[in-house]
Design an enzyme around this catalytic site. Structure first.
Site, short mmCIF file in Angstrom:
data_model
loop_
_atom_site.label_atom_id
_atom_site.label_comp_id
_atom_site.label_asym_id
_atom_site.label_seq_id
_atom_site.Cartn_x
_atom_site.Cartn_y
_atom_site.Cartn_z
N LYS A 80 2.81 0.20 -5.66
CA LYS A 80 1.55 0.32 -4.95
C LYS A 80 0.87 -0.46 -6.22
O LYS A 80 1.15 0.42 -7.39
CB LYS A 80 1.12 0.77 -3.85
CG LYS A 80 -0.44 0.21 -3.52
CD LYS A 80 -1.09 1.88 -2.62
CE LYS A 80 -2.44 1.92 -2.05
NZ LYS A 80 -2.85 2.12 -1.09
N SER A 155 -4.34 1.10 3.11
CA SER A 155 -4.50 0.40 2.15
C SER A 155 -2.89 -0.47 1.51
O SER A 155 -3.21 -1.26 0.42
CB SER A 155 -5.19 0.32 1.11
OG SER A 155 -4.75 1.82 0.87
N SER A 179 -3.26 5.55 3.94
CA SER A 179 -2.74 4.73 3.30
C SER A 179 -2.05 4.47 3.71
O SER A 179 -0.91 2.77 3.28
CB SER A 179 -3.76 3.91 2.18
OG SER A 179 -4.79 3.61 2.47
N1 GLN Z 1 -8.32 3.21 5.26
C1 GLN Z 1 -8.94 4.81 4.27
C2 GLN Z 1 -10.27 4.11 3.90
O1 GLN Z 1 -10.44 2.46 3.87
C3 GLN Z 1 -7.66 4.91 4.22
C4 GLN Z 1 -7.22 4.82 3.07
C5 GLN Z 1 -5.82 5.12 2.23
O2 GLN Z 1 -5.81 6.28 2.50
N2 GLN Z 1 -5.79 4.83 0.63
O3 GLN Z 1 -10.54 4.56 3.02
#
Ligand code: GLN
Length: 449
Positions: A80, A155, A179
């Site tokens: 990532k 994400s 994410s």
């Molecule tokens: N969807 C969550 C957020 O927007 C989690 C994001 C993540 O785990 N990096 O914060």
């Protein structure tokens, strides 16, 4: 026919160690698949064919010399784009860090490489890992390989899509509030968020430091176990990494045929309003399968579930506002060409460099931490966080694992929620409690929609 496309990480490493497949060949095949398929999917933001092929050649040389090339010998992996790799662009899918080449490598990435893995590139993500659809990327959204009009989740959507599309058998993501697990679920692959502290975050660009963990995405649990074993462990460069023994991944090598004695908890609060009927059917059928294999299932209660989304979005934004203060237009990445003096340059660089969602989080978090509101929001959220953790500890007195949906809905369409931040935040309802409680969480496919 590219038979390496179907091979998981463990099988790829085994074939390379046996000399049936060369690491260079495996690397080239992965690069070819990315070149052919990624213009449509956009799972990658950058590929690094030269350094990948060099690493692969070293693995082949070790095999030839009869040396052990490591448990992930020649396995093509993707990182990532918030995981630093020395000399390779690490942008966090943000204009702010576009062109930033870190001078050091994340410990998790270094451990993969030391185990023989071949890093082929960096994957797309929501900017600074903030989002649930990979649409917040400054470089354009990733598409879901199963249905290109839908999101791959986020994400870590690029990592999940890269594995689901068969570009690579293994990828790393980061999970602050789901994410890794939610994009794994949306893309029909497996994703693991380790226990807080299990994997070093050194070299992970920080979002919310009390919640962030790095973890693997792969096609099966065995590959997750293999990767987790490689990246786990104490790291003097991350004071939050735990100095605990790392069990051998033996169960992964030989999956149990019988689950006699395993106690499964089914949280009442997770099978409620807002859960898609098709998702519910699939998860209930999976619980039935586990029971047929000998496990016993019983209802448990996690009574503070209804506060999880609110608690997370106070704590995560507060920590993000602090972590992202370092992007001031001076030290890292983007600086406005219109230099006007210190404060103006900083303000304009941040205004131009960050996307809308990142700015929303910084403003929310700064507000929650500001004088007069700190107690009402941030401290209150920390208290609720400990209640959420206590819910889990209590449930684990009577069960060994908790089974629930990863996402309340199947993958939504690109564009469907991007204008409605609250609807987007609600996609995280089943994943964020794990991060708040610091416990591990895994997403395993149990149905196809
Ligand atoms: N969807 C969550 C957020 O927007 C989690 C994001 C993540 O785990 N990096 O914060």
């Amino acid at each position: 026919m590219d038979e390496t496309k179907r091979m998981g990480a463990a099988d790829t490493a085994a074939a390379i160690k046996r000399g049936e497949l060369s690491a260079v060949e495996a690397c080239r095949r992965a690069m070819d698949r990315i070149a052919a398929g990624d213009p449509k999917l956009r799972a990658f933001v950058s590929v690094i064919p030269e350094s990948a092929e060099k690493a692969a050649a070293e693995v082949d040389a070790k095999v030839k010399r009869g040396e052990d090339p490591g448990p992930l010998a020649g396995v093509p992996v993707a990182l990532k784009d918030n995981i630093c790799l020395a000399g390779a662009e690490t942008s966090c899918a943000s204009r702010m860090l576009k062109g930033f080449r870190p001078p050091y490598t994340a410990t998790a990435a270094a451990r993969l490489a030391a185990a023989g893995a071949v890093i082929v590139g960096k994957t797309n993500m929501d900017e600074f890992a903030m989002g649930s659809s990979t649409e917040n990327s400054a470089f354009g959204a990733t598409r879901n390989p199963w249905a290109p009009d839908r999101t791959p989740g986020g994400s870590s959507g690029g990592s999940a899509a890269a594995v689901a599309a068969g570009f690579v058998p293994l990828a790393l993501g980061s999970d602050t509030g789901g994410s890794i697990r939610q994009p794994a679920a949306f893309c029909g692959v497996c994703g693991l968020k380790p226990t807080y502290g299990r994997v070093s975050r050194y070299g992970l660009v920080a979002f919310a430091s009390s919640l962030d963990q790095i973890g693997p995405i792969a096609r099966d649990a065995r590959d997750l176990a293999l990767a987790l074993h490689v990246i786990s462990g104490r790291d003097p460069m991350d004071a939050t990494s735990a100095d605990r023994p790392i069990p051998e991944p033996t169960a992964a090598a030989k999956p149990p045929e019988n689950l006699e004695g395993l106690r499964i908890g089914v949280p009442r609060e997770y099978f409620a309003e807002g859960l898609d009927a098709e998702v519910e059917r699939a998860v209930r059928a999976a619980i039935k399968t586990l029971e047929d294999m000998g496990a016993s299932a019983s209802e448990v209660s996690l009574p503070h579930t209804e506060y999880a989304v609110a608690t997370y979005y106070v704590i995560a934004t507060a920590e993000a506002s602090s972590n992202l203060a370092r992007y001031d237009g001076m030290h890292f990445g983007y600086r406005t060409p219109r230099e006007e003096g210190l404060v103006e340059t900083c303000a304009r660089s941040r205004a131009d460099g960050f996307g809308a969602e990142v700015k929303r989080r910084i403003m929310l978090g700064t507000y929650a931490l500001s004088a007069g509101y700190y107690d009402a929001y941030y401290l209150k959220a920390l208290k609720v966080r400990s209640l959420i953790r206590r819910d889990f500890l209590r449930a684990f007195e009577s069960v060994d694992v908790i089974v629930c949906p990863t996402s309340p809905t199947p993958p939504f369409r690109l564009g469907e929620r991007i204008g409605d931040p609250l609807a987007m935040y609600l996609s995280d309802i089943f994943t964020i409690s794990c991060n708040l409680a610091a416990i591990p969480g895994i997403s395993i496919p149990c149905g196809l929609t």
